[in-house]
Design a protein around this motif. Structure first.
Motif, PDB file in Angstrom:
ATOM      1  N   LYS A 168       3.755  12.742   3.933  1.00 58.57           N
ATOM      2  CA  LYS A 168       3.991  11.924   5.134  1.00 58.57           C
ATOM      3  C   LYS A 168       3.739  12.694   6.422  1.00 58.57           C
ATOM      4  CE  LYS A 168       7.489   9.289   2.683  1.00 58.57           C
ATOM      5  NZ  LYS A 168       8.867   8.804   2.624  1.00 58.57           N
ATOM      6  N   PHE A 169       3.043  12.035   7.327  1.00 64.01           N
ATOM      7  CA  PHE A 169       2.880  12.517   8.714  1.00 64.01           C
ATOM      8  C   PHE A 169       3.788  11.700   9.606  1.00 64.01           C
ATOM      9  CE2 PHE A 169      -2.056  12.669   8.444  1.00 64.01           C
ATOM     10  CZ  PHE A 169      -2.037  13.954   7.978  1.00 64.01           C
ATOM     11  N   LYS A 170       4.411  12.320  10.563  1.00 68.19           N
ATOM     12  CA  LYS A 170       5.036  11.527  11.628  1.00 68.19           C
ATOM     13  C   LYS A 170       4.878  12.272  12.943  1.00 68.19           C
ATOM     14  CE  LYS A 170       8.348   9.186   8.678  1.00 68.19           C
ATOM     15  NZ  LYS A 170       7.452   8.101   8.321  1.00 68.19           N
ATOM     16  N   PHE A 171       4.804  11.477  14.007  1.00 66.34           N
ATOM     17  CA  PHE A 171       4.479  12.045  15.312  1.00 66.34           C
ATOM     18  C   PHE A 171       5.531  11.664  16.348  1.00 66.34           C
ATOM     19  CE2 PHE A 171       0.715  11.021  12.869  1.00 66.34           C
ATOM     20  CZ  PHE A 171       0.103  12.260  12.782  1.00 66.34           C
TER      21      PHE A 171
ATOM     22  N   LEU B  82      -5.648  10.184  13.281  1.00 72.99           N
ATOM     23  CA  LEU B  82      -5.509  10.796  11.962  1.00 72.99           C
ATOM     24  C   LEU B  82      -5.493   9.741  10.849  1.00 72.99           C
ATOM     25  CD1 LEU B  82      -5.125  13.314  13.652  1.00 72.99           C
ATOM     26  CD2 LEU B  82      -3.273  13.987  12.166  1.00 72.99           C
ATOM     27  N   THR B  83      -4.998   8.556  11.180  1.00 73.37           N
ATOM     28  CA  THR B  83      -5.052   7.465  10.200  1.00 73.37           C
ATOM     29  C   THR B  83      -6.512   7.131   9.898  1.00 73.37           C
ATOM     30  OG1 THR B  83      -2.998   6.559  11.081  1.00 73.37           O
ATOM     31  CG2 THR B  83      -4.310   5.088   9.719  1.00 73.37           C
ATOM     32  N   GLN B  84      -7.316   7.075  10.940  1.00 70.66           N
ATOM     33  CA  GLN B  84      -8.737   6.766  10.750  1.00 70.66           C
ATOM     34  C   GLN B  84      -9.445   7.894   9.998  1.00 70.66           C
ATOM     35  OE1 GLN B  84     -10.106   4.017  11.281  1.00 70.66           O
ATOM     36  NE2 GLN B  84      -8.763   2.953  12.672  1.00 70.66           N
ATOM     37  N   ASP B  85      -9.121   9.135  10.393  1.00 68.98           N
ATOM     38  CA  ASP B  85      -9.845  10.268   9.818  1.00 68.98           C
ATOM     39  C   ASP B  85      -9.490  10.501   8.352  1.00 68.98           C
ATOM     40  OD1 ASP B  85     -10.978  10.570  12.243  1.00 68.98           O
ATOM     41  OD2 ASP B  85      -9.822  12.317  12.860  1.00 68.98           O
TER      42      ASP B  85
ATOM     43  N   MET C  38      11.140  -5.440   7.222  1.00 65.19           N
ATOM     44  CA  MET C  38      10.570  -4.898   8.466  1.00 65.19           C
ATOM     45  C   MET C  38      11.523  -3.822   8.995  1.00 65.19           C
ATOM     46  SD  MET C  38       7.838  -6.791   8.878  1.00 65.19           S
ATOM     47  CE  MET C  38       7.307  -7.198  10.517  1.00 65.19           C
ATOM     48  N   HIS C  39      11.312  -2.556   8.798  1.00 64.80           N
ATOM     49  CA  HIS C  39      10.144  -1.959   8.178  1.00 64.80           C
ATOM     50  C   HIS C  39      10.585  -1.066   7.049  1.00 64.80           C
ATOM     51  CE1 HIS C  39       7.146  -2.924  11.406  1.00 64.80           C
ATOM     52  NE2 HIS C  39       8.259  -3.236  12.009  1.00 64.80           N
ATOM     53  N   GLY C  40       9.648  -0.624   6.213  1.00 64.47           N
ATOM     54  CA  GLY C  40       9.986   0.351   5.184  1.00 64.47           C
ATOM     55  C   GLY C  40      10.302   1.688   5.831  1.00 64.47           C
ATOM     56  N   SER C  41      10.839   2.632   5.059  1.00 63.07           N
ATOM     57  CA  SER C  41      11.249   3.890   5.700  1.00 63.07           C
ATOM     58  C   SER C  41      10.045   4.703   6.157  1.00 63.07           C
ATOM     59  CB  SER C  41      12.159   4.702   4.793  1.00 63.07           C
ATOM     60  OG  SER C  41      11.584   4.844   3.542  1.00 63.07           O
ATOM     61  N   THR C  42       8.870   4.422   5.626  1.00 64.41           N
ATOM     62  CA  THR C  42       7.675   5.082   6.156  1.00 64.41           C
ATOM     63  C   THR C  42       7.226   4.395   7.444  1.00 64.41           C
ATOM     64  OG1 THR C  42       7.071   5.477   3.883  1.00 64.41           O
ATOM     65  CG2 THR C  42       5.399   5.929   5.485  1.00 64.41           C
ATOM     66  N   GLY C  43       7.807   3.249   7.731  1.00 62.22           N
ATOM     67  CA  GLY C  43       7.473   2.551   8.971  1.00 62.22           C
ATOM     68  C   GLY C  43       6.577   1.360   8.738  1.00 62.22           C
ATOM     69  N   ASP C  44       6.057   1.228   7.508  1.00 61.22           N
ATOM     70  CA  ASP C  44       5.091   0.151   7.313  1.00 61.22           C
ATOM     71  C   ASP C  44       5.754  -1.212   7.133  1.00 61.22           C
ATOM     72  OD1 ASP C  44       6.060   1.043   4.928  1.00 61.22           O
ATOM     73  OD2 ASP C  44       4.136   1.719   4.156  1.00 61.22           O
ATOM     74  N   ILE C  45       4.927  -2.240   7.227  1.00 58.74           N
ATOM     75  CA  ILE C  45       5.386  -3.610   7.024  1.00 58.74           C
ATOM     76  C   ILE C  45       5.433  -3.821   5.508  1.00 58.74           C
ATOM     77  CG2 ILE C  45       4.762  -6.032   7.333  1.00 58.74           C
ATOM     78  CD1 ILE C  45       3.060  -5.077   9.778  1.00 58.74           C
ATOM     79  N   VAL C  46       6.587  -4.165   4.987  1.00 63.83           N
ATOM     80  CA  VAL C  46       6.710  -4.308   3.545  1.00 63.83           C
ATOM     81  C   VAL C  46       6.879  -5.780   3.189  1.00 63.83           C
ATOM     82  CG1 VAL C  46       7.986  -3.610   1.493  1.00 63.83           C
ATOM     83  CG2 VAL C  46       7.736  -2.016   3.392  1.00 63.83           C
TER      84      VAL C  46
ATOM     85  N   LEU D 181      -4.056  -2.052   4.240  1.00 62.84           N
ATOM     86  CA  LEU D 181      -2.912  -1.709   3.405  1.00 62.84           C
ATOM     87  C   LEU D 181      -2.360  -0.354   3.836  1.00 62.84           C
ATOM     88  CD1 LEU D 181      -4.057  -2.650  -0.220  1.00 62.84           C
ATOM     89  CD2 LEU D 181      -2.759  -4.025   1.410  1.00 62.84           C
ATOM     90  N   GLY D 182      -1.080  -0.160   3.608  1.00 60.15           N
ATOM     91  CA  GLY D 182      -0.443   1.117   3.912  1.00 60.15           C
ATOM     92  C   GLY D 182      -0.545   2.051   2.712  1.00 60.15           C
ATOM     93  N   GLY D 183       0.223   3.114   2.761  1.00 57.73           N
ATOM     94  CA  GLY D 183       0.173   4.107   1.688  1.00 57.73           C
ATOM     95  C   GLY D 183       1.312   3.926   0.702  1.00 57.73           C
ATOM     96  N   SER D 184       1.035   4.285  -0.559  1.00 56.26           N
ATOM     97  CA  SER D 184       2.106   4.374  -1.557  1.00 56.26           C
ATOM     98  C   SER D 184       1.620   5.344  -2.626  1.00 56.26           C
ATOM     99  CB  SER D 184       2.406   3.007  -2.167  1.00 56.26           C
ATOM    100  OG  SER D 184       1.326   2.571  -2.958  1.00 56.26           O
ATOM    101  N   GLY D 185       2.490   5.681  -3.543  1.00 58.45           N
ATOM    102  CA  GLY D 185       2.097   6.600  -4.610  1.00 58.45           C
ATOM    103  C   GLY D 185       1.767   7.989  -4.093  1.00 58.45           C
ATOM    104  N   SER D 186       0.935   8.698  -4.859  1.00 60.50           N
ATOM    105  CA  SER D 186       0.629  10.098  -4.518  1.00 60.50           C
ATOM    106  C   SER D 186      -0.444  10.171  -3.433  1.00 60.50           C
ATOM    107  CB  SER D 186       0.149  10.830  -5.771  1.00 60.50           C
ATOM    108  OG  SER D 186       1.053  10.644  -6.814  1.00 60.50           O
ATOM    109  N   ASN D 187      -0.206   9.485  -2.375  1.00 58.57           N
ATOM    110  CA  ASN D 187      -1.154   9.355  -1.275  1.00 58.57           C
ATOM    111  C   ASN D 187      -0.579   9.933  -0.001  1.00 58.57           C
ATOM    112  OD1 ASN D 187      -3.425   7.972  -2.136  1.00 58.57           O
ATOM    113  ND2 ASN D 187      -2.439   5.993  -2.040  1.00 58.57           N
ATOM    114  N   LEU D 188      -1.456  10.040   0.985  1.00 62.66           N
ATOM    115  CA  LEU D 188      -0.958  10.149   2.354  1.00 62.66           C
ATOM    116  C   LEU D 188      -0.316   8.799   2.669  1.00 62.66           C
ATOM    117  CD1 LEU D 188      -0.792  11.362   5.206  1.00 62.66           C
ATOM    118  CD2 LEU D 188      -3.063  10.435   5.646  1.00 62.66           C
ATOM    119  N   ARG D 189       0.924   8.825   3.139  1.00 62.90           N
ATOM    120  CA  ARG D 189       1.613   7.571   3.449  1.00 62.90           C
ATOM    121  C   ARG D 189       1.269   7.120   4.862  1.00 62.90           C
ATOM    122  NH1 ARG D 189       5.538   6.432  -0.187  1.00 62.90           N
ATOM    123  NH2 ARG D 189       4.999   7.360  -2.200  1.00 62.90           N
ATOM    124  N   THR D 190       1.538   5.861   5.140  1.00 56.90           N
ATOM    125  CA  THR D 190       1.213   5.293   6.437  1.00 56.90           C
ATOM    126  C   THR D 190       1.770   6.179   7.557  1.00 56.90           C
ATOM    127  OG1 THR D 190       1.768   3.256   5.299  1.00 56.90           O
ATOM    128  CG2 THR D 190       1.129   3.089   7.624  1.00 56.90           C
ATOM    129  N   PRO D 191       0.910   6.770   8.372  1.00 54.58           N
ATOM    130  CA  PRO D 191       1.438   7.620   9.453  1.00 54.58           C
ATOM    131  C   PRO D 191       2.222   6.808  10.484  1.00 54.58           C
ATOM    132  CG  PRO D 191      -0.864   8.139   8.993  1.00 54.58           C
ATOM    133  CD  PRO D 191      -0.549   6.845   8.287  1.00 54.58           C
TER     134      PRO D 191
END
Lengths: 437, 75
Positions: free
Chosen positions: A215-218, A197-200, A132-140, A164-174
């Motif tokens: 990665k997006f961050k706000f 933006l997560t929803q969209d 708690m938490h990964g560097s993208t911010g998600d729950i790992v 689920l969050g993001g991994s691989g060649s994806n948009l990662r968990t904002p």
């Protein structure tokens, strides 16, 4: 009694620091005792075997994890990272040790019940070990086996409304900062933008088609509590256009000692009387402040929104009223090239729901990067390889001096012929009238 | 769509000794299509159970379901 002797790992428990080895051992004991009487769905000795395989790797100087694997729950191309060991007979508890990433609630607001429910699922269907938490911010959630994946996904989505969050060649968990929920410096609603933006962009989050991660961050203000400027390919940082609002009476109250600077932080020792010259005016990076005859003045045109004065005297100085965000792009940690900070792309953009202006920039960037980016190339690397000017072009952004971080060192803004009145051709005869050969 | 799906499957079946492919490999197959259109074909094939994802954690690739020796050990 430990399943595997771990003399090398035991060294990591010495010293004053928290130790992941101690944490894993604690979970070994817990699973051996099984105080809740759980019918563990993966081997109870999973954490013991994790220590065992790590100790072996330390002895041999070689990893026993295979590279990647088949991932996911049905239809998802991310969120689960397949991990398989190459010594499954010796360490059956970690024969599979898949990671599950979950999208964290915006700004990481939890209830204790929610956290407990996640841990209950993970105790039953996983190793019990979390990050708690990964560097993208998600729950790992660390370590489960393949037959558990769909079960975990069903319970997380149906019981806890957690995807689920993001991994691989994806948009990662904002990820976003606390924003207006708790912070008076917030220039836009970062949690709302993150959620929207997560929803969209669900398709981009769950079905990979990018050259590499994105990665997006706000951050709602330039204090940058989620460090988007260093940690995201697309960083949205709150800012304002007009002047910092000054309450001169409150400034006097700080100078007179009536208000404590920095909201009373740094109170562990006596730092002496507050000195506005030394602690605020003198530390302004662009020297755009003066304090004369009991009056604080700011040359706002030269303010770079470093936030120091506002942080030091929050009751006297407030962010401006004409609020929005700046967009910076291309930050990354080192893999191919070295680490990069974000480069300013859009100095000011409206940050109001439904965030169409921001989404237009994002989608233009994606379209270009998906076309131009090489495999495993982050946006920051494509930007460097092809040129920042190309990014300006694809996003329809006019070049401004702020795009050049160091004049003459990175002059990556070049004029094109169509941008120059008269183009490249000139009347030599006319020129020679004014310039002798 | 069916024709495009078939083209992807034939392409993958024709590649000997390689079982994992980047997204870009498929966009090259359909030079006149936008990436998002190509993605729709691949998503449909994943949903049909013809393709599956492989990921290192940081990168994701596509392959025919069960292709390569990884499936026996990783399934």
């Amino acid at each position: 009694m430990a399943k595997h002797p771990t003399p090398m790992l035991d060294e990591l428990e010495k010293g004053p620091w928290p130790s992941f080895v101690s944490d894993i051992k604690q979970e070994c004991d817990n699973r051996a005792k099984n105080p809740k009487g759980l019918d563990y769905q993966i081997p109870a000795e999973c954490p013991d075997d994790l220590l065992g395989i790590l100790e072996l790797s330390y002895h041999e100087g070689e990893t026993h994890w295979k590279h990647g694997g088949i991932v996911g729950v049905f239809g998802y191309g991310g969120g689960v990272i397949g991990r398989y060991c190459d010594q499954p007979e010796k360490f059956p508890g970690v024969a599979h040790f898949h990671t599950v990433r979950l999208a964290q609630p915006a700004a990481k607001y939890y209830t204790a019940e929610y956290l407990e429910a996640i841990c209950d699922i993970w105790d039953l269907r996983g190793s019990g070990l979390t990050n708690m938490h990964g560097s993208t911010g998600d729950i790992v959630l660390l370590g489960t086996q393949t037959p558990q994946l769909e079960e975990i996904f069903f319970e997380m989505t149906h019981k806890l409304s957690t995807d689920l969050g993001g991994s691989g060649s994806n948009l990662r968990t904002p990820e976003s900062c606390l924003g207006i929920s708790r912070c008076e410096f917030a220039c836009y609603d970062s949690q709302l933008m993150c959620y929207q933006l997560t929803q969209d962009y669900q398709d981009e989050l769950h079905r990979p088609a990018f050259p590499y991660k994105f990665k997006f961050k706000f951050d709602a203000c330039p204090n940058g509590c989620v460090a988007s400027i260093a940690r995201s390919d697309f960083s949205v940082i709150g800012t304002w256009k007009d002047d910092i609002k000054i309450d001169q009476e409150a400034v006097k109250a700080y100078v007179g000692g009536e208000f404590k600077p920095n909201g009373g932080a740094h109170a562990g020792r006596d730092w002496g009387k507050f000195d506005i010259e030394a602690e605020v005016v003198g530390l302004c990076p662009t020297a755009c402040m003066t304090y004369e005859s009991g009056k604080l003045s700011i040359d706002n045109k030269n303010c770079t929104r470093c936030m120091h004065c506002i942080n030091t005297m929050p009751r006297a100085l407030k962010i401006g009223d004409e609020r929005g965000a700046s967009i910076l792009v291309g930050a990354k940690a080192p893999v191919l090239d070295g680490a990069q900070m974000g480069s300013l792309l859009i100095p000011f953009i409206a940050a109001e729901e439904p965030f169409d202006e921001v989404k237009e920039v994002i989608e233009n960037i994606w379209e270009w990067w998906m076309e131009e980016g090489k495999n495993r190339e982050r946006l920051g690397e494509t930007m460097k390889r092809v040129g920042f000017q190309k990014l300006l072009e694809v996003t329809g952004t006019k070049a401004v001096p702020q795009h050049v971080s160091e004049p003459r060192h990175n002059p990556y803004i070049f004029f094109k012929e169509e941008e120059v009145p008269g183009g490249w051709t000139r009347d030599i005869a006319d020129y020679r009238k004014r310039h002798m050969r | 769509m069916e024709e495009a799906k078939q083209k992807v499957v034939e392409y993958l079946q024709g590649k000997k000794g390689k079982t994992k492919f980047y997204f870009n490999d498929f966009t090259d197959l359909f030079p006149d299509m936008k990436q998002r259109e190509v993605k729709k074909i691949l998503t449909a094939l994943v949903n049909d159970g013809v393709l599956e994802f492989w990921s290192s954690g940081s990168t994701t690739m596509y392959g025919l379901k069960g292709a390569g020796n990884r499936s026996e050990v990783e399934g």
